[in-house]
Design a protein around this motif. Structure first.
Motif, PDB file in Angstrom:
ATOM      1  N   ARG A  54       0.902  -1.278   0.022  1.00 13.61           N
ATOM      2  CA  ARG A  54      -0.051  -0.246  -0.001  1.00 13.61           C
ATOM      3  C   ARG A  54       0.949   1.190  -0.092  1.00 13.61           C
ATOM      4  NH1 ARG A  54      -3.101  -0.815   4.495  1.00 13.61           N
ATOM      5  NH2 ARG A  54      -2.305   0.822   5.729  1.00 13.61           N
ATOM      6  N   TYR A  55       0.355   2.297  -0.617  1.00 10.86           N
ATOM      7  CA  TYR A  55       1.104   3.464  -0.793  1.00 10.86           C
ATOM      8  C   TYR A  55       0.327   4.782  -0.483  1.00 10.86           C
ATOM      9  CZ  TYR A  55       4.383   0.282  -3.280  1.00 10.86           C
ATOM     10  OH  TYR A  55       5.278  -0.737  -3.583  1.00 10.86           O
ATOM     11  N   ALA A  56       1.143   5.784  -0.092  1.00 13.51           N
ATOM     12  CA  ALA A  56       0.577   6.958  -0.175  1.00 13.51           C
ATOM     13  C   ALA A  56       0.066   7.662  -1.421  1.00 13.51           C
ATOM     14  CB  ALA A  56       1.549   7.971   0.751  1.00 13.51           C
ATOM     15  N   ASP A  57      -0.733   8.245  -1.590  1.00 14.55           N
ATOM     16  CA  ASP A  57      -1.233   8.683  -2.854  1.00 14.55           C
ATOM     17  C   ASP A  57      -0.123   9.576  -3.484  1.00 14.55           C
ATOM     18  OD1 ASP A  57      -4.725   9.659  -2.309  1.00 14.55           O
ATOM     19  OD2 ASP A  57      -3.543   7.607  -2.647  1.00 14.55           O
ATOM     20  N   SER A  58       0.721  10.434  -2.771  1.00 14.35           N
ATOM     21  CA  SER A  58       1.698  11.211  -3.101  1.00 14.35           C
ATOM     22  C   SER A  58       2.862  10.404  -3.856  1.00 14.35           C
ATOM     23  CB  SER A  58       2.256  12.073  -2.134  1.00 14.35           C
ATOM     24  OG  SER A  58       2.665  11.235  -0.924  1.00 14.35           O
ATOM     25  N   VAL A  59       3.068   9.278  -3.604  1.00 21.82           N
ATOM     26  CA  VAL A  59       4.170   8.299  -4.110  1.00 21.82           C
ATOM     27  C   VAL A  59       3.699   7.279  -4.861  1.00 21.82           C
ATOM     28  CG1 VAL A  59       5.501   8.841  -2.065  1.00 21.82           C
ATOM     29  CG2 VAL A  59       4.399   6.833  -2.145  1.00 21.82           C
ATOM     30  N   LYS A  60       2.480   7.153  -5.151  1.00 21.88           N
ATOM     31  CA  LYS A  60       2.014   5.803  -5.860  1.00 21.88           C
ATOM     32  C   LYS A  60       2.561   6.139  -7.391  1.00 21.88           C
ATOM     33  CE  LYS A  60      -2.272   4.789  -3.847  1.00 21.88           C
ATOM     34  NZ  LYS A  60      -3.843   4.963  -4.016  1.00 21.88           N
ATOM     35  N   GLY A  61       3.011   4.834  -8.007  1.00 23.24           N
ATOM     36  CA  GLY A  61       3.702   5.014  -9.489  1.00 23.24           C
ATOM     37  C   GLY A  61       4.977   5.456  -9.369  1.00 23.24           C
ATOM     38  N   ARG A  62       5.541   5.782  -8.434  1.00 27.50           N
ATOM     39  CA  ARG A  62       6.957   6.271  -8.141  1.00 27.50           C
ATOM     40  C   ARG A  62       7.887   5.475  -7.376  1.00 27.50           C
ATOM     41  NH1 ARG A  62       8.253  11.157  -6.272  1.00 27.50           N
ATOM     42  NH2 ARG A  62       6.438  11.170  -4.996  1.00 27.50           N
ATOM     43  N   PHE A  63       7.391   5.140  -6.260  1.00 27.94           N
ATOM     44  CA  PHE A  63       7.933   4.367  -5.139  1.00 27.94           C
ATOM     45  C   PHE A  63       7.502   2.882  -5.206  1.00 27.94           C
ATOM     46  CE2 PHE A  63       8.898   7.846  -1.821  1.00 27.94           C
ATOM     47  CZ  PHE A  63       9.348   8.649  -2.868  1.00 27.94           C
ATOM     48  N   THR A  64       8.379   1.945  -4.940  1.00 30.04           N
ATOM     49  CA  THR A  64       8.183   0.625  -4.793  1.00 30.04           C
ATOM     50  C   THR A  64       8.775   0.095  -3.468  1.00 30.04           C
ATOM     51  OG1 THR A  64       8.038   0.260  -7.016  1.00 30.04           O
ATOM     52  CG2 THR A  64       8.186  -1.840  -5.834  1.00 30.04           C
ATOM     53  N   ILE A  65       7.854  -0.440  -2.688  1.00 35.27           N
ATOM     54  CA  ILE A  65       8.379  -1.340  -1.472  1.00 35.27           C
ATOM     55  C   ILE A  65       8.457  -2.841  -1.604  1.00 35.27           C
ATOM     56  CG2 ILE A  65       6.020  -1.422  -0.459  1.00 35.27           C
ATOM     57  CD1 ILE A  65       7.229  -0.960   2.243  1.00 35.27           C
ATOM     58  N   SER A  66       9.599  -3.528  -1.185  1.00 29.69           N
ATOM     59  CA  SER A  66       9.675  -4.894  -1.359  1.00 29.69           C
ATOM     60  C   SER A  66      10.356  -5.183  -0.176  1.00 29.69           C
ATOM     61  CB  SER A  66      10.622  -5.075  -2.650  1.00 29.69           C
ATOM     62  OG  SER A  66      11.839  -4.344  -2.562  1.00 29.69           O
TER      63      SER A  66
END
Length: 114
Positions: free
Chosen positions: A59-71
């Motif tokens: 799950r991501y904050a809207d501000s980072v969706k599409g730019r950040f990836t957690i793994s």
């Protein structure tokens, strides 16, 4: 004493990328959901990304969706945050968090500036 240790922060130009890493000493994180938070001085800490214990749900904050990836790599007791297309608004101190035990790292500074 359990410690979460972040690394990978630094100074990067707008549009650049960084990869943050988090590991735990004397503790296995593989059965816990993990979070990345960030905080700008004078503002509340913001949840950036969350990953389930086995990595199947994120799950991501809207501000980072599409730019950040957690793994995560449970075999190596690591959690990562890949940050692409960075903007000055991403400048903050980034923290790794194990919510179930309220464990926090010391933070790693990310500065996005030309």
């Amino acid at each position: 004493q359990v410690q979460l240790v972040e690394s990978g922060g630094g100074l990067v130009q707008p549009g650049g990328s960084l990869r943050l890493s988090c590991t735990a000493s004397r503790f296995r994180i593989s059965t816990y959901a993990m979070n990345w938070y960030r905080q700008v001085s004078g503002k509340e800490r913001e949840l950036v990304a969350r990953i389930s214990d086995r990595g199947g749900n994120t799950r991501y904050a809207d501000s980072v969706k599409g730019r950040f990836t957690i793994s995560r790599d449970n075999g190596n007791n690591m959690v990562y945050l890949q940050m692409n297309s960075l903007t000055p608004e991403d400048t903050a101190l980034y923290y790794c968090n194990l919510e179930a035990r309220d464990y926090w790292g010391q933070g790693t500074q990310v500065t996005v500036s030309a």
